[in-house]
Scaffold this motif. Structure first.
Motif, PDB file in Angstrom:
ATOM      1  N   LYS A   1     -28.816  14.780  32.282  1.00  0.00           N
ATOM      2  CA  LYS A   1     -30.153  15.187  31.851  1.00  0.00           C
ATOM      3  C   LYS A   1     -30.193  16.660  31.450  1.00  0.00           C
ATOM      4  CE  LYS A   1     -32.566  11.690  34.587  1.00  0.00           C
ATOM      5  NZ  LYS A   1     -33.446  11.424  35.753  1.00  0.00           N
ATOM      6  N   LEU A   2     -29.326  17.461  32.065  1.00  0.00           N
ATOM      7  CA  LEU A   2     -29.301  18.895  31.759  1.00  0.00           C
ATOM      8  C   LEU A   2     -28.604  19.199  30.431  1.00  0.00           C
ATOM      9  CD1 LEU A   2     -28.428  20.284  35.317  1.00  0.00           C
ATOM     10  CD2 LEU A   2     -30.571  20.659  34.074  1.00  0.00           C
ATOM     11  N   LEU A   3     -27.688  18.339  30.038  1.00  0.00           N
ATOM     12  CA  LEU A   3     -26.958  18.548  28.780  1.00  0.00           C
ATOM     13  C   LEU A   3     -27.909  18.454  27.593  1.00  0.00           C
ATOM     14  CD1 LEU A   3     -23.661  16.474  29.170  1.00  0.00           C
ATOM     15  CD2 LEU A   3     -23.820  18.951  28.876  1.00  0.00           C
ATOM     16  N   SER A   4     -27.672  19.333  26.620  1.00  0.00           N
ATOM     17  CA  SER A   4     -28.468  19.274  25.391  1.00  0.00           C
ATOM     18  C   SER A   4     -27.715  20.013  24.282  1.00  0.00           C
ATOM     19  CB  SER A   4     -29.843  19.917  25.600  1.00  0.00           C
ATOM     20  OG  SER A   4     -29.738  21.329  25.635  1.00  0.00           O
ATOM     21  N   SER A   5     -28.319  20.033  23.112  1.00  0.00           N
ATOM     22  CA  SER A   5     -27.711  20.756  21.997  1.00  0.00           C
ATOM     23  C   SER A   5     -27.667  22.256  22.260  1.00  0.00           C
ATOM     24  CB  SER A   5     -28.492  20.481  20.709  1.00  0.00           C
ATOM     25  OG  SER A   5     -29.848  20.888  20.854  1.00  0.00           O
ATOM     26  N   LYS A   6     -28.430  22.729  23.246  1.00  0.00           N
ATOM     27  CA  LYS A   6     -28.397  24.150  23.615  1.00  0.00           C
ATOM     28  C   LYS A   6     -27.158  24.499  24.445  1.00  0.00           C
ATOM     29  CE  LYS A   6     -33.442  24.734  23.806  1.00  0.00           C
ATOM     30  NZ  LYS A   6     -34.577  25.131  24.686  1.00  0.00           N
ATOM     31  N   THR A   7     -26.509  23.488  25.059  1.00  0.00           N
ATOM     32  CA  THR A   7     -25.356  23.723  25.927  1.00  0.00           C
ATOM     33  C   THR A   7     -24.159  24.121  25.087  1.00  0.00           C
ATOM     34  OG1 THR A   7     -26.188  21.929  27.336  1.00  0.00           O
ATOM     35  CG2 THR A   7     -23.981  22.791  27.810  1.00  0.00           C
ATOM     36  N   LYS A   8     -23.648  25.323  25.306  1.00  0.00           N
ATOM     37  CA  LYS A   8     -22.528  25.816  24.501  1.00  0.00           C
ATOM     38  C   LYS A   8     -21.189  25.709  25.224  1.00  0.00           C
ATOM     39  CE  LYS A   8     -25.275  26.593  21.211  1.00  0.00           C
ATOM     40  NZ  LYS A   8     -25.311  25.622  20.112  1.00  0.00           N
ATOM     41  N   ILE A   9     -21.216  25.828  26.535  1.00  0.00           N
ATOM     42  CA  ILE A   9     -19.980  25.659  27.312  1.00  0.00           C
ATOM     43  C   ILE A   9     -20.338  25.197  28.716  1.00  0.00           C
ATOM     44  CG2 ILE A   9     -19.867  28.110  28.012  1.00  0.00           C
ATOM     45  CD1 ILE A   9     -16.725  27.761  27.798  1.00  0.00           C
ATOM     46  N   VAL A  10     -19.517  24.321  29.252  1.00  0.00           N
ATOM     47  CA  VAL A  10     -19.634  23.837  30.634  1.00  0.00           C
ATOM     48  C   VAL A  10     -18.386  24.296  31.370  1.00  0.00           C
ATOM     49  CG1 VAL A  10     -19.800  21.810  32.122  1.00  0.00           C
ATOM     50  CG2 VAL A  10     -20.977  21.820  29.905  1.00  0.00           C
ATOM     51  N   ALA A  11     -18.570  24.990  32.498  1.00  0.00           N
ATOM     52  CA  ALA A  11     -17.444  25.505  33.286  1.00  0.00           C
ATOM     53  C   ALA A  11     -17.531  24.944  34.702  1.00  0.00           C
ATOM     54  CB  ALA A  11     -17.468  27.031  33.318  1.00  0.00           C
ATOM     55  N   VAL A  12     -16.577  24.110  35.061  1.00  0.00           N
ATOM     56  CA  VAL A  12     -16.586  23.471  36.386  1.00  0.00           C
ATOM     57  C   VAL A  12     -15.181  23.497  36.984  1.00  0.00           C
ATOM     58  CG1 VAL A  12     -18.516  21.919  35.857  1.00  0.00           C
ATOM     59  CG2 VAL A  12     -16.189  21.172  35.423  1.00  0.00           C
ATOM     60  N   ASN A  13     -15.137  23.452  38.315  1.00  0.00           N
ATOM     61  CA  ASN A  13     -13.823  23.373  38.950  1.00  0.00           C
ATOM     62  C   ASN A  13     -13.345  21.927  39.025  1.00  0.00           C
ATOM     63  OD1 ASN A  13     -15.192  22.351  41.292  1.00  0.00           O
ATOM     64  ND2 ASN A  13     -15.355  24.418  42.136  1.00  0.00           N
ATOM     65  N   HIS A  14     -12.040  21.776  39.011  1.00  0.00           N
ATOM     66  CA  HIS A  14     -11.420  20.459  39.143  1.00  0.00           C
ATOM     67  C   HIS A  14     -11.551  19.990  40.586  1.00  0.00           C
ATOM     68  CE1 HIS A  14      -7.823  17.864  37.581  1.00  0.00           C
ATOM     69  NE2 HIS A  14      -8.675  17.155  38.268  1.00  0.00           N
ATOM     70  N   ILE A  15     -11.289  20.908  41.519  1.00  0.00           N
ATOM     71  CA  ILE A  15     -11.431  20.633  42.954  1.00  0.00           C
ATOM     72  C   ILE A  15     -12.146  21.817  43.594  1.00  0.00           C
ATOM     73  CG2 ILE A  15     -10.195  20.352  45.147  1.00  0.00           C
ATOM     74  CD1 ILE A  15      -8.007  18.878  43.665  1.00  0.00           C
ATOM     75  N   SER A  16     -13.124  21.538  44.443  1.00  0.00           N
ATOM     76  CA  SER A  16     -13.860  22.593  45.137  1.00  0.00           C
ATOM     77  C   SER A  16     -12.985  23.267  46.181  1.00  0.00           C
ATOM     78  CB  SER A  16     -15.097  22.007  45.817  1.00  0.00           C
ATOM     79  OG  SER A  16     -15.619  22.902  46.783  1.00  0.00           O
TER      80      SER A  16
END
Length: 404
Positions: free
Chosen positions: A157-172
């Motif tokens: 739901k948060l994703l949109s055309s405004k989202t330019k980059i998503v940065a997440v860890n593979h493992i916490s």
């Protein structure tokens, strides 16, 4: 067959005592210990072919250059990158993230969005805050649940055309949760967003395939994969690395310099200004070869056994609560004991020879979510044993008895 005693014999530090007790090292999430082959490779570099690389025509420089570039090839093959110039040597995960975040100022403007998750290490939060402050973009956070898992329904739901980059860890690093990064990458790409994966905690436990994942960037640190400190890797897709501006200026990253104009070198040198940490880069290749020699399937299977055993034993302790209970997690256990500060337990069990990490683990938003000051984190590696877990559990019980 995986023989843990044979493996342990390859790590000199594991045979020492701490405070008169045999060392039980359960702080592998912070840094791993080094096998003899890695230690020997460091000595070999300085005793046989220490020289600056890429610039010299003399024999030592050529030997050092060949070894450094062979390490780049080793890491390319390990990650299954398409080209070796997609492998950039950095000083670590933090440097790789900062390099990308700094360069993304070119592609982000006011009103755009940069997305991170609630599970991130500070090094995958703060550089993106810098980017947002610089550009006027908005930082958006993927929430988590009580099990320490990302809310994927909220993510979509948060994703949109405004989202330019998503940065997440593979493992916490704090909870051990293994995130569904393939799903995250695929959904982010559908809205045109790039994806950076922080693999600092994942690379000791598994072998990422960056082409299969289709991530745009993947970063990790050498010291968490039995290699030296002060070296890391940024993998980036060729098109993205060509599009990003250089992060630092200086020697090596240039093609031609005049006082009127400077042109930049081709990849990977465009992002490797100055004299690199040559020895560490070469020896990172040695460490990766060592882990592949053991086999990541063997590592994963054995570490899962350690995780299951330690979880079972710890939960026998009255008042103990584990944070991060996802079914899909790495060999990390974060816990507290009711009524006792985690620092106090960590201090006492250190006197019994057990090394763990206490505190917020550079993941303060996670601790704020659970409304706790921090946790005791035991993080296991393939060279740990069930016997060490028994010692650790008894040490925790003793600390509990002393503090209540």
């Amino acid at each position: 067959m995986f023989d843990v005693q044979k493996v342990r014999a390859q790590f000199p530090i594991l045979s020492q005592t701490v405070n008169g007790k045999p060392l039980v090292y359960f702080d592998n999430g912070a840094t791993t210990q080094k096998p003899e082959v890695v230690i020997d490779a460091i000595a070999q570099y300085y005793t046989e072919f220490n020289a600056n690389i890429h610039r010299g025509v003399h024999t030592l420089s050529q030997l050092a250059t060949d070894a450094y570039e062979q390490a780049r090839n080793t890491i390319q093959n390990h990650l299954n990158a398409k080209y070796n110039h997609e492998i950039i040597f950095t000083s670590g995960t933090t440097a790789g993230i900062n390099l990308v975040a700094n360069g993304f100022a070119k592609f982000v403007k006011e009103g755009d969005e940069v997305m991170v998750s609630a599970l991130e290490h500070h090094s995958n939060i703060v550089p993106w805050q810098f980017l947002c402050e610089k550009t006027g973009a908005k930082l958006v956070v993927i929430p988590m649940n009580e099990q320490g898992e990302l809310r994927m329904d909220k993510f979509e739901k948060l994703l949109s055309s405004k989202t330019k980059i998503v940065a997440v860890n593979h493992i916490s690093n704090a909870l051990g949760t293994i995130n569904p990064i393939k799903q995250i990458i695929d959904k982010a790409h559908k809205v045109g967003a790039a994806v950076l994966i922080d693999g600092a905690q994942a690379t000791p436990h598994l072998r990422p395939d960056v082409q299969e994942l289709d991530c745009d960037f993947y970063v990790f640190s050498g010291h968490k994969v039995c290699g030296p400190t002060g070296v890391g890797i940024l993998y980036g897709k060729e098109n993205w690395l060509n599009a990003l501006p250089p992060y630092q200026g200086g020697g090596e990253m240039i093609k031609e310099v005049t006082f009127e104009k400077t042109t930049y070198a081709e990849l990977p040198h465009k992002f490797e200004a100055g004299t690199p940490n040559i020895e560490a880069g070469i020896v990172l290749g040695t460490a990766i070869d060592y882990l592949n020699g053991i086999g990541f399937d063997n590592i994963a299977k054995y570490e899962q056994e350690l995780l299951d055993y330690a979880t079972r034993k710890l939960l026998e302790i009255d008042g103990l609560k584990i944070y991060g209970t996802s079914e899909n997690k790495a060999s990390v256990i974060s816990f507290n004991i009711e009524g006792i500060h985690p620092y106090d337990i960590g201090t006492i069990i250190d006197k019994l020879g057990v090394a763990v990490r206490t505190g917020h683990h550079c993941a303060q938003p996670i601790m704020q979510y659970f409304d706790i000051p921090g946790t005791i984190r035991a993080s296991f590696a393939f060279y740990n044993t069930r016997e060490e877990i028994d010692i650790f559990v008894e040490a925790v019980k003793k600390a509990q008895m002393m503090l209540t």
